[in-house]
Design a protein around this motif. Structure first.
Motif, PDB file in Angstrom:
ATOM      1  N   ASN A  59       0.827  -1.200   0.000  1.00 18.48           N
ATOM      2  CA  ASN A  59       0.000   0.000   0.000  1.00 18.48           C
ATOM      3  C   ASN A  59       0.867   1.259   0.000  1.00 18.48           C
ATOM      4  O   ASN A  59       1.965   1.281   0.564  1.00 18.48           O
ATOM      5  CB  ASN A  59      -0.909   0.011   1.222  1.00 18.48           C
ATOM      6  N   THR A  82       0.127   0.564  -4.035  1.00 15.42           N
ATOM      7  CA  THR A  82      -1.309   0.342  -4.257  1.00 15.42           C
ATOM      8  C   THR A  82      -2.156   1.252  -3.362  1.00 15.42           C
ATOM      9  O   THR A  82      -1.866   1.414  -2.175  1.00 15.42           O
ATOM     10  CB  THR A  82      -1.675  -1.124  -3.968  1.00 15.42           C
ATOM     11  N   ASN A  97      -6.010   3.044   4.076  1.00 16.40           N
ATOM     12  CA  ASN A  97      -5.363   2.055   4.943  1.00 16.40           C
ATOM     13  C   ASN A  97      -4.144   2.592   5.683  1.00 16.40           C
ATOM     14  O   ASN A  97      -3.280   1.827   6.103  1.00 16.40           O
ATOM     15  CB  ASN A  97      -4.960   0.804   4.138  1.00 16.40           C
ATOM     16  N   PRO A 114      -5.768   1.142  -2.038  1.00 23.34           N
ATOM     17  CA  PRO A 114      -6.828   0.138  -1.985  1.00 23.34           C
ATOM     18  C   PRO A 114      -8.247   0.648  -1.773  1.00 23.34           C
ATOM     19  O   PRO A 114      -9.171  -0.148  -1.680  1.00 23.34           O
ATOM     20  CB  PRO A 114      -6.390  -0.729  -0.792  1.00 23.34           C
ATOM     21  N   PRO A 148      -9.104  -1.277  -5.847  1.00 19.81           N
ATOM     22  CA  PRO A 148      -7.686  -0.967  -5.616  1.00 19.81           C
ATOM     23  C   PRO A 148      -6.997  -0.620  -6.930  1.00 19.81           C
ATOM     24  O   PRO A 148      -7.272  -1.223  -7.968  1.00 19.81           O
ATOM     25  CB  PRO A 148      -7.133  -2.278  -5.031  1.00 19.81           C
TER      26      PRO A 148
END
Length: 225
Positions: free
Chosen positions: A87, A123, A186, A125, A150
């Protein structure tokens, strides 16, 4: 007469000896033939064994080729494994905000841009977290409800999402916005930015239009750029 009998007897002995000698030669010939047959059989067996050994070697070569091919496939599979990072972290993102409200729009809008400065792909998400600091307290933006799959943000590229809010057309002072707080998806670490949009929100009793946040790509060009 006696001489003739002796002569016949001698001839008979000579004939018998000659016959015996002939029989002895035949036996020797048969005896010599047997080893020749045995040698021929031995050569055939040796040739068969050689053929089997040759087949075994050939089979071994095929097995070796198969193992080598398997190794190549394995190496190829290893080299093809995914290289995408995890992430996107707050410290790896350059975060900025711009007013995107167009005159005549029913709502005000602000675009928040994430630029990947971490040096590797990462990433995003889902939705980012958005909070507005106001003179009446903190206000958390609600998610718009649009799909947010994502997405991979490549190194050096950017993506923007929108914040949408009601315009203060009441003529009153409204609720003054001071800062914009953004938290990447996140993540727990936030970044505080100067609010670039309209200075105030209308005062409501909670039944008015809420401040909403869109998914990645909901502002600007609609995706990474």
């Amino acid at each position: 007469m006696r001489v003739r009998k002796l002569t016949f007897a001698a001839l008979a002995v000579v004939a018998g000896l000659s016959l015996t000698a002939c029989n002895g030669d035949d036996g020797a010939a048969q005896s010599d033939g047997a080893p020749a047959s045995s040698a021929s059989s031995s050569n055939t067996a040796s040739g068969s064994a050689g053929s089997e050994q040759g087949g075994s070697k050939q089979g071994g070569s095929e097995e070796g080729d198969s193992e080598q091919s398997g190794g190549t496939d394995s190496a190829g599979g290893g080299s093809g494994t995914g290289a995408e990072g995890g992430n996107c972290r707050t410290d790896e993102l350059e975060i900025s905000a711009t007013d995107t409200t167009i005159t005549g729009d029913e709502k005000g809008s602000t675009a928040v841009t994430f630029k990947n400065g971490g040096g590797s792909d990462c990433t995003l998400p889902g939705y980012a977290g958005v909070d507005l600091k106001t003179n009446a307290g903190d206000l958390s933006a609600e998610r718009s409800g649009e799909a947010s799959d994502p997405m991979v943000l490549k190194s050096g590229e950017s993506v923007s999402f929108g914040i949408f809010y009601p315009l203060n057309d009441s003529g009153g002072s409204g609720v003054r916005i001071t800062d914009l707080v953004v938290t990447p998806p996140n993540e727990t670490k936030s970044v505080t930015l100067v609010w670039p949009g309209a200075a105030t929100l209308p005062v409501t009793d909670g039944s008015g239009t809420p401040v909403t946040v869109g998914p990645m790509g909901s502002a600007g060009q609609g995706g990474a750029s």
